[in-house]
Design an enzyme around this catalytic site. Sequence first.
Site, PDB file in Angstrom:
ATOM      1  CE  LYS A  22      13.712  23.342 -15.994  1.00  0.00           C
ATOM      2  NZ  LYS A  22      12.937  22.368 -16.759  1.00  0.00           N
ATOM      3  CG  ASN A  23      16.090  22.441 -19.488  1.00  0.00           C
ATOM      4  OD1 ASN A  23      15.279  22.179 -18.603  1.00  0.00           O
ATOM      5  ND2 ASN A  23      15.873  23.350 -20.417  1.00  0.00           N
ATOM      6  CB  CYS A 115       3.316  22.397 -21.506  1.00  0.00           C
ATOM      7  SG  CYS A 115       4.282  23.645 -20.726  1.00  0.00           S
ATOM      8  NE  ARG A 120       7.088  21.438 -24.053  1.00  0.00           N
ATOM      9  CZ  ARG A 120       7.872  21.766 -23.023  1.00  0.00           C
ATOM     10  NH1 ARG A 120       7.359  22.324 -21.952  1.00  0.00           N
ATOM     11  NH2 ARG A 120       9.156  21.536 -23.063  1.00  0.00           N
ATOM     12  CG  ASP A 306      13.760  27.346 -22.052  1.00  0.00           C
ATOM     13  OD1 ASP A 306      12.607  27.308 -22.512  1.00  0.00           O
ATOM     14  OD2 ASP A 306      14.375  26.332 -21.663  1.00  0.00           O
ATOM     15  NE  ARG A 398       8.253  22.916 -13.607  1.00  0.00           N
ATOM     16  CZ  ARG A 398       8.174  23.232 -14.898  1.00  0.00           C
ATOM     17  NH1 ARG A 398       7.300  24.108 -15.325  1.00  0.00           N
ATOM     18  NH2 ARG A 398       8.969  22.654 -15.786  1.00  0.00           N
TER      19      ARG A 398
END
Length: 420
Positions: A22-23, A115, A120, A306, A398
């Site tokens: 995803k990133n 967030c 952030r 993460d 997500r």
Amino acid sequence: MDSLLIKGGVPLEGEVHISGAKNAVLPLMAATLLTEEPCIIHHVPDLSDVRFMGQILTSLGADVRFDGGTVYIQAAKLKGMADYDLIRKMRASICILGPLLARLHQAKVSLPGGCIIGSRPVDLHLKGLAALGAKITVKAGYVHAKAPRLSGGEVFLGGRVGPTVLGTANVMMAATLADGVTVIESAACEPEVVDLANFLNAMGARITGAGSPTVQIAGVKALHGAEHEVIPDRIEAATFAIAAAATDGEITLVGARPDHLSAVLDKLRDANVKVQRNGRNLTVKRGGELRPVDITTLPYSGFPTDVQAQAMVLMTLTPGLSIITERVFESRFMHVSELARLGAEISIEGPSAIVKGGRPLSGAPIMASDLRASAALVIAGLAASGTTVVNRVYHIDRGYEKIDAKLKKLGARIERIKET
Ligand code: UD1
């Protein structure tokens, strides 16, 4: 809203295919804005964040077509202002700023929303673009950036807690079309930054040093279309590796990149988890009784923030005391109170969580607060006895492709239900 109902206590066994990262894919999609020619990206995970990025690009005037695991994008014509509400919803959308500025010489992008995992800011992104000659103002929730000509410059992107991943991506993308050479110092070294640099180079950019703290970008007049395959998701791989250990099962991660997982695998081995490497596959299972380990999250190649929440679940199942220190996002401990509902004993002392592990977890209704915390709660539910319901699982959709289907294939008793 969906929930996941989990009947825990089943060791997970079998093979799982690791999806595209995803990133990595989100900045890759943004990079297609740098050319009017068509781009093709393969190994694209089916995630709500990815579809969302597709919508943002469409709202800017690009043609975006998903077909299985491939996305075709052509930004033949573009407008420089993205839909305020779309951008606000997803932090990663900030990485359209650099490409829009480079291609259109101006951009107006809303500040991405706050967030739950901590403050952030985007100051480093803006500092980097300003170093290339952009005039930046922030007004009424929008970033306005203007630069009739971007010119190469030197920029230091180290912040209070180290480099910025998407900030590095933004500046790198803008610099590809600047006059002259840009040097980014204290650049993020994440594999996703390297993947982006490889894609940009395939589009005709001249980037060297990606993956190290010093990245050089020699500007070119124009970029062209390119075809690219996204790297495997190291966070998804780490999550399944931890799920194997947490449930006392044995999982083979197919198509992972072990070289992107060194810090996680090192900690797993210290915790007495066996990791066997066979090319790009990794087989993970406990080596006997789990051992407590202390973990500090850091920018790559350190232990990823993460994976902090997932690792914490493993430590709650491990007899003894372990200390998990969060150095990237200061308030990323939302999962702690939910894990306590399952019987975990964790106390927070400043940036550290002190985990007294070894007490068995038992199922309860819990609430997902952010993407990675949701994955941790699912692992906890799989390891707990009885039934756990994880509410608000839209967070997990997500960033984890078909997580319930993948877990089911490994033997988990997991169902998606409507939240009551
Ligand atoms: C990316 C990842 C996210 C991961 C994070 C850290 C994507 C889409 N997301 O987020 O999953 O958790 O890296 O590995 O790739 N900071 C500033 N000023 C800035 C930018 C960041 O002070 O302008 C701070 C942040 O508050 C944070 C730290 O720098 O404390 C790292 O953030 P950053 O690397 O920018 O995270 P993202 O790129 O947003």
